[in-house]
Enzyme design. Sequence first.
Site, PDB file in Angstrom:
ATOM      1  N   SER A 123       3.252  -2.484  10.255  1.00 40.66           N
ATOM      2  CA  SER A 123       4.638  -2.397  10.537  1.00 40.66           C
ATOM      3  C   SER A 123       5.424  -3.847  10.286  1.00 40.66           C
ATOM      4  CB  SER A 123       4.882  -2.155  11.893  1.00 40.66           C
ATOM      5  OG  SER A 123       4.781  -0.850  12.296  1.00 40.66           O
TER       6      SER A 123
ATOM      7  N   GLU B 144      -6.756   4.664   7.806  1.00 39.95           N
ATOM      8  CA  GLU B 144      -6.649   6.042   7.492  1.00 39.95           C
ATOM      9  C   GLU B 144      -7.647   6.864   7.037  1.00 39.95           C
ATOM     10  OE1 GLU B 144      -2.730   5.631   5.497  1.00 39.95           O
ATOM     11  OE2 GLU B 144      -1.893   4.928   7.399  1.00 39.95           O
TER      12      GLU B 144
ATOM     13  N   LYS C   2       0.211   4.281  -0.100  1.00 44.45           N
ATOM     14  CA  LYS C   2      -0.396   5.625   0.278  1.00 44.45           C
ATOM     15  C   LYS C   2      -0.405   6.507  -0.650  1.00 44.45           C
ATOM     16  CE  LYS C   2      -0.193   3.096   4.812  1.00 44.45           C
ATOM     17  NZ  LYS C   2      -0.075   3.166   6.175  1.00 44.45           N
TER      18      LYS C   2
ATOM     19  N   GLU D 271      -5.470  -5.011   9.987  1.00 48.62           N
ATOM     20  CA  GLU D 271      -4.504  -4.175  10.475  1.00 48.62           C
ATOM     21  C   GLU D 271      -4.845  -3.345  11.708  1.00 48.62           C
ATOM     22  OE1 GLU D 271      -2.572  -2.668   6.331  1.00 48.62           O
ATOM     23  OE2 GLU D 271      -4.032  -1.344   7.076  1.00 48.62           O
TER      24      GLU D 271
ATOM     25  N   ASN E  49       1.010  -1.227   0.014  1.00 50.16           N
ATOM     26  CA  ASN E  49       0.024  -0.049  -0.041  1.00 50.16           C
ATOM     27  C   ASN E  49       0.968   1.019   0.047  1.00 50.16           C
ATOM     28  OD1 ASN E  49      -1.817   2.178   0.243  1.00 50.16           O
ATOM     29  ND2 ASN E  49      -2.565   1.371   2.410  1.00 50.16           N
TER      30      ASN E  49
ATOM     31  N   HIS F   8      -9.367   1.493   4.773  1.00 50.28           N
ATOM     32  CA  HIS F   8      -8.209   1.591   5.451  1.00 50.28           C
ATOM     33  C   HIS F   8      -8.396   2.450   6.448  1.00 50.28           C
ATOM     34  CE1 HIS F   8      -4.105   2.242   6.549  1.00 50.28           C
ATOM     35  NE2 HIS F   8      -3.830   1.450   5.864  1.00 50.28           N
TER      36      HIS F   8
ATOM     37  N   GLY G 120       2.641   2.016  10.787  1.00 46.89           N
ATOM     38  CA  GLY G 120       3.372   3.189  10.827  1.00 46.89           C
ATOM     39  C   GLY G 120       4.111   3.496  12.103  1.00 46.89           C
TER      40      GLY G 120
HETATM   41  P1  13P Z   1       3.068   0.287   7.670  1.00 50.20           P
HETATM   42  O1  13P Z   1       3.298  -1.039   7.070  1.00 50.20           O
HETATM   43  O2  13P Z   1       3.866   1.321   7.146  1.00 50.20           O
HETATM   44  O3  13P Z   1       2.916   0.344   9.188  1.00 50.20           O
HETATM   45  O4  13P Z   1       1.549   0.536   7.077  1.00 50.20           O
HETATM   46  C1  13P Z   1       0.671  -0.546   7.162  1.00 50.20           C
HETATM   47  C2  13P Z   1      -0.510  -0.152   6.292  1.00 50.20           C
HETATM   48  O5  13P Z   1      -1.113   0.627   6.813  1.00 50.20           O
HETATM   49  C3  13P Z   1      -1.008  -1.013   5.015  1.00 50.20           C
HETATM   50  O6  13P Z   1      -2.251  -0.709   4.437  1.00 50.20           O
END
Ligand code: 13P
Length: 253
Positions: free
Chosen positions: A216, A100, A11, A170, A9, A98, A176
């Site tokens: 992560s 976010e 982002k 997740e 992803n 997601h 992150g």
């Molecule tokens: P990270 O791998 O940066 O923690 O992000 C995970 C994520 O949000 C994947 O959709």
Amino acid sequence: MRLRIAAGNWKMNTSLQEGIELAKAIQAFVSEFPLDKHKRIVLGVPFTHIVSIVNLVDYKKISVAAQNCARWEKGAYTGEISAEMIRSSGAHYIIIGHSERRQYFNETNEELKTKVELCLKNSLRPIFCVGEKLDEREQNKHFEVVQKQLTESLFHLDVEHFSHVLIAYEPVWAIGTGKNASPEQAQEMHMFIRKLIAEKYGASAANDTSILYGGSCNAQNAASLFAQPDIDGGLVGGASLKANDFIEIIKAL
Ligand code: 13P
């Protein structure tokens, strides 16, 4: 068939040129790497990158995903991108719900239910994200939260439509932060999710559903996470932006 998937992803990262370079590096590795037919790589790229990246990867091994779609079919929604547009650009997958987007764009379970339907209508496979926040885990509400997300956005589907859905667990506190869920914590939740699917759709549907872990996930911890019986791969943020790291994650599948 239950696929094992290494999904990136990206982002809101990479210019188009940087994205093309990253996809080329992954493609170069994959072209030499034998990938069983039940394994697949998915690149979740910005909308602006979809067409270019679809055109440079080997579709037999690598699929392209969008990261969101509009909650309407078409019309006067300036700036929005529909599921139909995404499918017509050559993407086959789409990340939906997601955390976010739930957090910054106030996406609700009800709205995500509509998006899932639009994806399926347009032959896009949703990678539907669920996961609890830190305080919810601390209050021991994580199972309840995930169950509600699944029930309110997915479990209205019939078994045929549900068979096209993938799930990504997740935990928000792991995204992150560099602090991944332990393989045992992730396995516990994945097993719970698979049990809920079995109760709703039967054992065979549950067995065929791919459930990915995200938060992560990196080159160091991927193998121990993916070794768990109910973890079918990863949805990877930060580590998917570095070709060498993502390649290690592919090897761990
Ligand atoms: P990270 O791998 O940066 O923690 O992000 C995970 C994520 O949000 C994947 O959709």
